[in-house]
Design an enzyme around this catalytic site. Sequence first.
Site, mmCIF file in Angstrom:
data_model
loop_
_atom_site.group_PDB
_atom_site.id
_atom_site.type_symbol
_atom_site.label_atom_id
_atom_site.label_comp_id
_atom_site.label_asym_id
_atom_site.label_seq_id
_atom_site.Cartn_x
_atom_site.Cartn_y
_atom_site.Cartn_z
ATOM 1 N N GLY A 7 43.148 34.553 52.512
ATOM 2 C CA GLY A 7 44.364 34.377 51.717
ATOM 3 C C GLY A 7 44.525 35.488 50.704
ATOM 4 O O GLY A 7 44.883 35.243 49.557
ATOM 5 N N HIS A 8 44.253 36.720 51.144
ATOM 6 C CA HIS A 8 44.377 37.870 50.256
ATOM 7 C C HIS A 8 44.439 39.160 51.082
ATOM 8 O O HIS A 8 44.261 39.141 52.295
ATOM 9 C CB HIS A 8 43.199 37.930 49.274
ATOM 10 N N ALA A 9 44.693 40.249 50.376
ATOM 11 C CA ALA A 9 44.619 41.598 50.945
ATOM 12 C C ALA A 9 43.805 42.440 49.970
ATOM 13 O O ALA A 9 43.536 42.018 48.845
ATOM 14 C CB ALA A 9 46.017 42.189 51.132
ATOM 15 N N ARG A 36 45.023 38.730 55.142
ATOM 16 C CA ARG A 36 44.188 38.027 56.098
ATOM 17 C C ARG A 36 43.924 36.600 55.650
ATOM 18 O O ARG A 36 43.769 36.324 54.467
ATOM 19 C CB ARG A 36 42.872 38.763 56.341
ATOM 20 N N ILE A 88 44.500 41.503 46.209
ATOM 21 C CA ILE A 88 45.872 41.029 45.999
ATOM 22 C C ILE A 88 45.859 39.600 46.525
ATOM 23 O O ILE A 88 45.731 39.369 47.724
ATOM 24 C CB ILE A 88 46.911 41.869 46.767
#
Length: 132
Positions: free
Chosen positions: A47-49, A94, A119
């Site tokens: 749940g982030h980049a 992702r 992020i």
Amino acid sequence: MDIEIIEFPKVENRKGNLAVIENGGIPFTIKRVYYLYDVPSSSTRGGHAHKTLNQVLIAISGSFDVILKNGIEKKVVTLNKPDRGLLIKNYTWRELENFSSGAVCLVIASQEYDESDYIRDYKEFIKELAQL
């Protein structure tokens, strides 16, 4: 979206197989290795980049799905073979889900942990993509 599966050399033997990751098998210098395990099948991880970090994810045991987004496309990759890794480049959102019982996700990273590289909000991710 550019998705790359890395196939690691393997040695098959009736006593058990061996997959090998040696220098040059990963397209970056390895700075951190960690793994996810005992993840409930109903849970979502990721749940982030990342702004600069690149990663390779490997299903060492079991299986799980990796949802990848680049602001335009969405792709789902199922990882279920310990001799294959998914290269996730920076600025790729992702999420990991659908963990099978006993699944272990090995993560090989190009950097040590740095919270400022994450992020964690999808709207912020889209804004940052627009500025690239």
